[in-house]
Enzyme design. Structure first.
Site, PDB file in Angstrom:
ATOM      1  CG  MET A 204      -1.892  -1.202   1.175  1.00  0.00           C
ATOM      2  SD  MET A 204      -3.434  -0.931   2.051  1.00  0.00           S
ATOM      3  CE  MET A 204      -2.846  -0.672   3.710  1.00  0.00           C
ATOM      4  N   GLY A 205       2.167   1.079  -0.273  1.00  0.00           N
ATOM      5  CA  GLY A 205       3.037   2.242  -0.405  1.00  0.00           C
ATOM      6  C   GLY A 205       3.498   2.813   0.917  1.00  0.00           C
ATOM      7  CE1 TYR A 206       4.597   8.711   3.813  1.00  0.00           C
ATOM      8  CE2 TYR A 206       5.334   7.391   5.663  1.00  0.00           C
ATOM      9  CZ  TYR A 206       5.200   8.612   5.043  1.00  0.00           C
ATOM     10  OH  TYR A 206       5.686   9.741   5.652  1.00  0.00           O
ATOM     11  CG  LEU A 207       7.353   1.626  -0.793  1.00  0.00           C
ATOM     12  CD1 LEU A 207       8.173   1.364  -2.061  1.00  0.00           C
ATOM     13  CD2 LEU A 207       6.440   0.440  -0.500  1.00  0.00           C
TER      14      LEU A 207
ATOM     15  CG  HIS B  28       6.999  -1.840   2.249  1.00  0.00           C
ATOM     16  ND1 HIS B  28       6.794  -0.680   2.949  1.00  0.00           N
ATOM     17  CD2 HIS B  28       5.809  -2.508   2.265  1.00  0.00           C
ATOM     18  CE1 HIS B  28       5.536  -0.631   3.371  1.00  0.00           C
ATOM     19  NE2 HIS B  28       4.913  -1.728   2.981  1.00  0.00           N
TER      20      HIS B  28
ATOM     21  CD  GLN C 197      -6.140  -3.803   2.287  1.00  0.00           C
ATOM     22  OE1 GLN C 197      -5.994  -4.237   1.153  1.00  0.00           O
ATOM     23  NE2 GLN C 197      -5.188  -3.904   3.196  1.00  0.00           N
TER      24      GLN C 197
ATOM     25  N   GLY D 147       4.898 -10.246   3.854  1.00  0.00           N
ATOM     26  CA  GLY D 147       5.650 -10.133   5.103  1.00  0.00           C
ATOM     27  C   GLY D 147       4.989 -10.919   6.230  1.00  0.00           C
TER      28      GLY D 147
ATOM     29  CG  ASP E  27       0.519  -7.409   7.638  1.00  0.00           C
ATOM     30  OD1 ASP E  27      -0.300  -6.753   8.284  1.00  0.00           O
ATOM     31  OD2 ASP E  27       1.551  -6.906   7.138  1.00  0.00           O
TER      32      ASP E  27
HETATM   33  P1  AMP Z   1       1.474  -2.868   3.511  1.00  0.00           P
HETATM   34  O1  AMP Z   1       2.035  -1.843   2.569  1.00  0.00           O
HETATM   35  O2  AMP Z   1       1.561  -2.475   4.946  1.00  0.00           O
HETATM   36  O3  AMP Z   1       0.127  -3.374   3.086  1.00  0.00           O
HETATM   37  O4  AMP Z   1       2.450  -4.118   3.397  1.00  0.00           O
HETATM   38  C1  AMP Z   1       2.806  -4.677   2.171  1.00  0.00           C
HETATM   39  C2  AMP Z   1       3.594  -5.938   2.424  1.00  0.00           C
HETATM   40  O5  AMP Z   1       4.746  -5.628   3.211  1.00  0.00           O
HETATM   41  C3  AMP Z   1       2.794  -6.987   3.212  1.00  0.00           C
HETATM   42  O6  AMP Z   1       3.103  -8.268   2.709  1.00  0.00           O
HETATM   43  C4  AMP Z   1       3.320  -6.800   4.613  1.00  0.00           C
HETATM   44  O7  AMP Z   1       3.227  -7.970   5.393  1.00  0.00           O
HETATM   45  C5  AMP Z   1       4.776  -6.454   4.352  1.00  0.00           C
HETATM   46  N1  AMP Z   1       5.346  -5.751   5.495  1.00  0.00           N
HETATM   47  C6  AMP Z   1       4.837  -4.666   6.137  1.00  0.00           C
HETATM   48  N2  AMP Z   1       5.622  -4.335   7.179  1.00  0.00           N
HETATM   49  C7  AMP Z   1       6.640  -5.236   7.200  1.00  0.00           C
HETATM   50  C8  AMP Z   1       7.779  -5.430   8.046  1.00  0.00           C
HETATM   51  N3  AMP Z   1       8.022  -4.654   9.101  1.00  0.00           N
HETATM   52  N4  AMP Z   1       8.608  -6.474   7.764  1.00  0.00           N
HETATM   53  C9  AMP Z   1       8.372  -7.283   6.706  1.00  0.00           C
HETATM   54  N5  AMP Z   1       7.323  -7.139   5.876  1.00  0.00           N
HETATM   55  C10 AMP Z   1       6.473  -6.139   6.121  1.00  0.00           C
END
Ligand code: AMP
Length: 288
Positions: free
Chosen positions: A30-33, A37, A64, A154, A157
């Site tokens: 969902m960005g804001y990497l 990520h 979601q 990751g 989650d």
């Molecule tokens: P999000 O942008 O938060 O929806 O996350 C996108 C992907 O990055 C998902 O598969 C998350 O589980 C993974 N992710 C988010 N935070 C972390 C982290 N701290 N370590 C590893 N993977 C992560």
């Protein structure tokens, strides 16, 4: 690196690569990497190899989020994200628009959802009733657009990864799911785009999720036999809520395969928790 915004162009490119046997590894976000990520992107590069393609999607998926949640305020910064992706060696950044992903009524509307019936019901699914339906739907759509050989998620989650694995199996989607470890700040706080909301003292209090996990691990190490989950739950709730801005949403001890809650905790049990720190809802999990 190409930035692709149209679904049609993305799918055409993916089909062309497929036809010529180019492997594709995919990281949906969902960005804001952040560095978490980026660690998934590095894993994707390993899987695809130097000749393969790494595709990252950035899409804040409205379906979601619950009606009272932070969809509108979710942090967004596409140009910084694009720079981070370029540096990390991403081949395509796919950033679709809402009205293409979920067409409005005037252009035909949107009617189809994917629902996993079992793994998605507890924990996050209980606290956020429409959340996983949104996740499985958007991930199924993204898989059909990006046509990946691998998709990297990751462990942060944990339940989400389990639900996606189940969906892929049940719907016979030809993709291999790879789950990469949780990336943490030096003090143990799991990296998250939502950490941006934690200002000043809230950031310090947020470490309590990690402290609760450490406490649970220490307890498992100390005890020779399985012990009452409920007692540990109460102890950890006490620890968490001793931080003035922290309020426990849930803490669950469960079987890492079935996600079924357990009454007794022992080595190998998995723990997951969700905590509000101020208005920010944080999650974490770990193997005990
Ligand atoms: P999000 O942008 O938060 O929806 O996350 C996108 C992907 O990055 C998902 O598969 C998350 O589980 C993974 N992710 C988010 N935070 C972390 C982290 N701290 N370590 C590893 N993977 C992560």
């Amino acid at each position: 690196m190409r930035i692709v915004k149209s679904i049609r162009s993305m799918q055409r490119q993916a089909l062309a690569w497929k036809r010529s046997g180019v492997p594709i590894a995919f990281v949906p976000t969902m960005g804001y990497l952040h560095a978490g990520h980026i660690s998934l992107i590095r894993q994707a590069r390993k899987l695809a190899g130097a000749k393969g393609k790494v595709i990252v999607s950035i899409y804040v998926n409205p379906t979601q989020f619950g009606p009272q949640e932070d969809f509108k305020n979710y942090p967004r910064d596409l140009s910084t994200d694009a720079r981070a992706c370029r540096r990390a060696g991403v081949d395509v950044l796919f950033a679709p628009k809402d009205d293409e992903m979920y067409p409005k009524e005037v252009s035909g509307g949107y009617r189809t959802y994917v629902t996993e019936l079992t793994l998605s019901t507890g924990m996050e699914g209980k606290s956020r009733p429409t959340h996983f339906r949104g996740v499985t739907t958007v991930v199924a759509k993204l898989f059909n657009i990006v046509l990946p050989d691998w998709a990297v998620f990751g462990a942060k989650d944990y339940q989400q990864a389990a639900v996606i694995e189940r969906m892929v199996r049940d719907l016979n989607i030809p993709v291999r799911i790879v789950v990469a470890p949780t990336y943490r700040e030096p003090d143990g706080l799991a990296m998250s785009s939502r950490n941006k909301y934690l200002e000043g003292d809230l950031r310090r209090q947020a470490v309590v999720l990690w402290q609760a996990i450490q406490r649970a691990r220490a307890t498992v190490e100390k005890r020779a036999r399985p012990f009452e989950a409920e007692r540990l739950r109460k102890e950890l709730k006490g620890l968490i809520e001793s931080r003035p801005a922290a309020r426990l949403d849930y803490i669950e001890f469960f079987d890492p395969q079935t996600l079924e809650p357990v009454r007794k905790v022992s080595s190998g049990t998995h723990v997951a928790l969700a905590v509000f720190v101020g208005k920010t809802r944080l999650i974490d999990n770990a193997h005990l």
